[in-house]
Enzyme design. Structure first.
Site, mmCIF file in Angstrom:
data_model
loop_
_atom_site.group_PDB
_atom_site.id
_atom_site.type_symbol
_atom_site.label_atom_id
_atom_site.label_comp_id
_atom_site.label_asym_id
_atom_site.label_seq_id
_atom_site.Cartn_x
_atom_site.Cartn_y
_atom_site.Cartn_z
ATOM 1 N N GLY A 44 2.780 2.433 -2.213
ATOM 2 C CA GLY A 44 3.328 2.787 -3.756
ATOM 3 C C GLY A 44 2.671 4.123 -3.921
ATOM 4 O O GLY A 44 1.485 4.549 -3.773
ATOM 5 N N CYS A 46 -0.367 3.577 -6.112
ATOM 6 C CA CYS A 46 -1.069 2.542 -5.494
ATOM 7 C C CYS A 46 -2.523 2.987 -4.759
ATOM 8 O O CYS A 46 -2.181 4.013 -4.182
ATOM 9 C CB CYS A 46 -0.160 1.843 -4.479
ATOM 10 S SG CYS A 46 -1.094 0.696 -3.278
ATOM 11 N N GLY A 93 0.782 -1.448 0.142
ATOM 12 C CA GLY A 93 -0.062 -0.048 -0.048
ATOM 13 C C GLY A 93 0.797 1.509 0.033
ATOM 14 O O GLY A 93 0.121 2.341 -0.086
HETATM 15 P P1 5GP Z 1 6.610 3.865 -5.506
HETATM 16 O O1 5GP Z 1 8.296 3.862 -5.522
HETATM 17 O O2 5GP Z 1 6.266 4.580 -6.633
HETATM 18 O O3 5GP Z 1 6.129 4.605 -4.401
HETATM 19 O O4 5GP Z 1 6.032 2.406 -5.492
HETATM 20 C C1 5GP Z 1 6.509 1.218 -6.073
HETATM 21 C C2 5GP Z 1 5.934 -0.068 -5.946
HETATM 22 O O5 5GP Z 1 4.357 0.215 -5.903
HETATM 23 C C3 5GP Z 1 6.047 -0.995 -6.963
HETATM 24 O O6 5GP Z 1 7.465 -1.823 -6.979
HETATM 25 C C4 5GP Z 1 4.873 -1.953 -6.348
HETATM 26 O O7 5GP Z 1 5.163 -2.707 -5.416
HETATM 27 C C5 5GP Z 1 3.783 -1.164 -6.257
HETATM 28 N N1 5GP Z 1 2.732 -0.856 -7.201
HETATM 29 C C6 5GP Z 1 3.205 -0.497 -8.391
HETATM 30 N N2 5GP Z 1 1.767 -0.707 -8.982
HETATM 31 C C7 5GP Z 1 0.745 -0.939 -8.342
HETATM 32 C C8 5GP Z 1 -0.586 -1.019 -8.418
HETATM 33 O O8 5GP Z 1 -1.114 -0.880 -9.399
HETATM 34 N N3 5GP Z 1 -1.301 -1.203 -7.083
HETATM 35 C C9 5GP Z 1 -0.668 -1.399 -5.928
HETATM 36 N N4 5GP Z 1 -1.361 -1.641 -4.802
HETATM 37 N N5 5GP Z 1 1.034 -1.273 -6.081
HETATM 38 C C10 5GP Z 1 1.417 -0.871 -7.005
#
Ligand code: 5GP
Length: 346
Positions: free
Chosen positions: A183, A186, A181
């Site tokens: 991300g 996300c 959660g």
């Molecule tokens: P960020 O670095 O952008 O904060 O987080 C990246 C991570 O978000 C990814 O490695 C993956 O674990 C998560 N993530 C990517 N796409 C999605 C999505 O569509 N839904 C959710 N719940 N998590 C995602």
């Protein structure tokens, strides 16, 4: 119903307490780490920051750029075996040490993984990625993958609690991906109410993993270089980045221009954009759990990497850590009610 009253923390809830240090300059800080993995003899040395396996982040182009700086890329799962083979033929020497092949847990995913590995036996890393790492099906898939590939390094996730980190390590994972959660694209917490503040998840999961000789990857929630440093300070062995690496030349997709400003599309892998592209739409029994956003176009990833690595070196000098490995031992977090001064922030 039960409530846990212990407060759980995110990156925004803490700062590093500075400590006396004998380091004269941030150039004296060594960000390379060497890891021996739990189930294999493989040794890995590099800067333990990795691009997320998203098709607007973990591309072959990103892998080339990150390998040059000794970082790592979990390459997204939508390349075909033929594309992998072609990429490795023209890739710089040693790139196989800096990339993981990603896979879901379906029957077709497994077949494709075997095909990619058969054609390219030099590949050493596998990333098994599901939104919910608590499912029994996922654990059986992990066990099967370990049996099929006894000498490969397997990263698997995502989970956020110590007991599940232990279960995945015992089922064959070398590294467990931690984060539900946090991300940037996300919406799991919005759609389901499920999640765990990332800093506490790292602290608790690292403790569980290190007790067994495994490692963790903090996945998601880093928005600024200081967050990357906090993830390492909390005990993450690797830090995975999505949004911080999106919007670059290497991030895939097209640059679009709106009112004279340039943008790139960035979307979650469970967003309706990703599902339309790769799965023929969102199945009617599920909700999309990801956003689609336009991020400002940022050119080459090089300057972003300098910013992240420079920030991390500087954190190390503030707490007196001459190597990244020492950072967690030298970390005292203070609970805070404020972060940066935002007077001049739009
Ligand atoms: P960020 O670095 O952008 O904060 O987080 C990246 C991570 O978000 C990814 O490695 C993956 O674990 C998560 N993530 C990517 N796409 C999605 C999505 O569509 N839904 C959710 N719940 N998590 C995602």
């Amino acid at each position: 119903m039960r409530i846990e009253y212990d407060i759980k923390l995110g990156f925004k809830d803490v700062m590093f307490r500075p400590k006396r240090s004998t380091l004269k300059s941030r150039s004296q800080v060594d960000l390379d780490r060497t890891f021996k993995f739990m189930h294999t003899e493989t040794l890995w040395t590099g800067v333990p920051i990795m691009a997320a396996n998203m098709d607007t982040v973990g591309t072959f182009e990103m892998a080339r750029a990150l390998t040059e700086r000794n970082l790592f890329t979990a390459v997204h799962k939508h390349y075909t075996p033929a594309e992998w083979t072609a990429f490795l033929k023209n890739a710089p020497e040693g790139i196989e040490n800096h990339v993981a092949v990603s896979t879901g847990t379906g029957v077709e995913d497994f077949k494709k993984l075997i095909e990619i590995k058969d054609q390219n036996p030099q590949l050493k890393f596998i990333c098994i990625d599901v939104a919910n790492g608590y499912s029994e099906h996922f654990v059986s898939f992990l066990k099967r993958t370990r049996e099929q590939f006894p000498d490969k390094v397997i990263m698997a996730g995502n989970v956020v609690t110590g007991e599940m980190v232990e279960e995945l390590l015992l089922a064959g994972a070398d590294l467990v991906k931690v984060g539900i959660g946090p991300g940037s694209v996300c919406t799991t917490r919005v759609k389901t109410g499920v999640g765990y503040p990332q800093l506490s998840a790292i602290i608790e999961c690292a403790d569980a993993a290190h007790g067994l000789g495994g490692q963790i990857i903090s996945d998601g929630g880093c928005a600024i270089p200081g967050d990357v440093a906090k993830a390492f300070g909390a005990g993450a062995d690797f830090v995975m980045l999505g949004g911080m690496l999106a919007g670059h030349d290497e991030s895939g997709g097209e640059v679009v221009e709106q009112d004279g400003e340039k943008f790139k599309q960035f979307y979650g892998m469970s967003s309706s954009t990703a599902m339309d592209k790769h799965a023929g739409g969102v199945a009617n029994y599920r909700a999309s759990e990801g956003k689609t956003v336009q991020v400002p176009y940022r050119g080459d990833v090089e300057s972003t990497l300098n910013d992240i690595l420079g920030g991390l070196r500087s954190t190390c000098t503030y707490v007196g850590a001459s190597t990244l490995k020492e950072l967690t031992k030298r970390t005292t977090f203070i609970r805070v009610a404020e972060q940066e001064n935002r007077v001049y922030t739009k």
